[in-house]
Design an enzyme around this catalytic site. Structure first.
Site, mmCIF file in Angstrom:
data_model
loop_
_atom_site.group_PDB
_atom_site.id
_atom_site.type_symbol
_atom_site.label_atom_id
_atom_site.label_comp_id
_atom_site.label_asym_id
_atom_site.label_seq_id
_atom_site.Cartn_x
_atom_site.Cartn_y
_atom_site.Cartn_z
ATOM 1 N N LYS A 30 7.401 2.270 14.305
ATOM 2 C CA LYS A 30 7.809 1.845 12.999
ATOM 3 C C LYS A 30 8.778 2.800 12.253
ATOM 4 O O LYS A 30 8.304 3.919 12.349
ATOM 5 C CB LYS A 30 6.557 1.391 11.869
ATOM 6 C CG LYS A 30 7.086 1.032 10.702
ATOM 7 C CD LYS A 30 5.806 0.728 9.820
ATOM 8 C CE LYS A 30 5.934 0.314 8.278
ATOM 9 N NZ LYS A 30 4.860 -0.269 7.525
ATOM 10 N N LEU A 46 0.930 -1.192 -0.096
ATOM 11 C CA LEU A 46 -0.049 0.083 -0.122
ATOM 12 C C LEU A 46 0.890 1.208 -0.098
ATOM 13 O O LEU A 46 2.022 1.193 -0.064
ATOM 14 C CB LEU A 46 -1.058 -0.162 1.253
ATOM 15 C CG LEU A 46 -1.951 -1.063 1.272
ATOM 16 C CD1 LEU A 46 -2.571 -1.211 2.587
ATOM 17 C CD2 LEU A 46 -3.199 -0.765 0.238
ATOM 18 N N TYR A 106 1.145 3.349 8.173
ATOM 19 C CA TYR A 106 0.998 3.050 6.529
ATOM 20 C C TYR A 106 1.632 1.991 6.003
ATOM 21 O O TYR A 106 2.588 1.452 6.448
ATOM 22 C CB TYR A 106 1.237 4.156 5.747
ATOM 23 C CG TYR A 106 2.719 4.950 5.831
ATOM 24 C CD1 TYR A 106 3.694 4.421 5.298
ATOM 25 C CD2 TYR A 106 2.635 6.103 6.416
ATOM 26 C CE1 TYR A 106 4.819 4.824 5.045
ATOM 27 C CE2 TYR A 106 3.848 6.944 6.487
ATOM 28 C CZ TYR A 106 5.149 6.312 5.935
ATOM 29 O OH TYR A 106 6.130 6.886 5.627
ATOM 30 N N CYS A 107 1.156 1.144 4.996
ATOM 31 C CA CYS A 107 1.694 -0.396 4.471
ATOM 32 C C CYS A 107 2.052 -1.158 5.479
ATOM 33 O O CYS A 107 3.275 -1.611 5.562
ATOM 34 C CB CYS A 107 2.973 0.280 3.610
ATOM 35 S SG CYS A 107 3.123 -1.114 2.134
ATOM 36 N N PRO A 108 1.103 -1.555 6.359
ATOM 37 C CA PRO A 108 1.643 -2.331 7.514
ATOM 38 C C PRO A 108 1.876 -3.807 6.679
ATOM 39 O O PRO A 108 1.216 -4.426 5.855
ATOM 40 C CB PRO A 108 0.476 -2.578 8.159
ATOM 41 C CG PRO A 108 -0.782 -2.087 7.427
ATOM 42 C CD PRO A 108 -0.234 -1.147 6.399
#
Length: 283
Positions: free
Chosen positions: A164, A96, A151-153
């Site tokens: 993160k 993502l 975001y973009c896990p």
């Protein structure tokens, strides 16, 4: 848990070819990076190149996944990025939306997919181990696990104290494997996350979607400079990267594309340009 010996085997190469594109500036676009890694996968997979480590930086760019283009209000969401001064492209692999800017260092390790095949997790673990080697002062604190509200896990998000600072992905093509990571070196991790939170908020506007998008909490993301409480530059981290990689290898040598690789790169670049235009509905 990773089998360290097998992971070390991936990092221990007789020769590492190094392509440093971390200081090319704002004219170096993200689609060029995808074409570069596809080229390097192809020549490494065929045995025409040594395993390759590539570094690069892109300015004010949001890299979207295919799924992001399915947002119900995509045009309005893209305006959020444009208004914030960001370019956007759609990547040719999974995942993502991710924010890239001059404070984010991207690294690729490109290996041949050996006869037995490089197990997917082994590639991820090699990058995780390398990052731990690069930051010995916090090595034991660097965890690889999904930070769900980032975001973009993904399962190989790298974090310290559940905040993160990096995400790892892989690209496999023509016998080569590129393990890629983005490292938020400096700047505000939460500000980057807030941009993507607004992108999804505007893109969804409360409408149901058959796709799942992350419910982003900006406070779960940070840069390494924030987490370590020190000033840190991309070039500082580049030095750590090269030093750590050299500790695993017989030789590092600087390189650029050679001979037939240029024509291969141009062909891959045309392909990603066309694909990106189609996905975004451009003519």
């Amino acid at each position: 848990m990773m089998e360290k010996d097998k992971v070390y085997e991936l990092l221990r190469q007789d020769r590492w070819r190094v392509i440093d594109q971390s200081s090319l500036g704002p004219t170096f676009g993200a689609l060029q990076s995808f074409a570069m890694d596809d080229t390097l996968c192809t020549v490494t997979g065929s045995g025409d190149s040594d395993p390759t480590a590539r570094s690069w930086v892109h300015h004010q760019t949001v890299v979207l996944g295919i799924q992001d283009t399915k947002l119900p209000f995509l045009d309005e969401a893209l305006e959020v990025l444009e208004d914030a001064g960001y370019h956007y492209i759609v990547r040719n692999s999974g995942g993502l939306a991710v924010v890239l800017d001059e404070g984010v260092l991207n690294l690729s390790l490109v290996f041949p997919d050996s006869e037995k095949g490089i197990d997917i997790n082994r590639g991820y673990d090699a990058m995780w181990l390398l990052i731990k080697e690069m930051f010995p002062e916090v090595s034991e604190q660097i965890e690889a696990k999904e930070i769900t509200r980032s975001y973009c896990p993904g399962g190989y998000d790298l974090s310290i104290n559940d905040r993160k600072f990096a995400g790892i992905s892989q690209r496999r093509i023509r016998g080569g494997v590129a393990v890629q990571i983005y490292l938020c070196v400096n700047g505000s991790g939460s500000e980057r996350a807030e941009l993507i939170r607004r992108f999804y908020e505007v893109g969804l506007q409360g409408e149901p979607s058959k796709f799942t998008f992350p419910d982003i909490n900006p406070s779960v993301m940070a840069s390494l400079a924030e987490l370590l409480g020190v000033e840190l530059t991309v070039q500082d981290v580049m030095m750590r990267f090269l030093t750590s990689l050299h500790s695993f290898s017989g030789q590092l040598y600087n390189s650029s594309l050679q001979g037939e690789e240029y024509a291969m790169y141009e062909a891959y670049y045309e392909r990603v340009l066309d694909r990106n235009a189609k996905v975004l509905g451009m003519k």
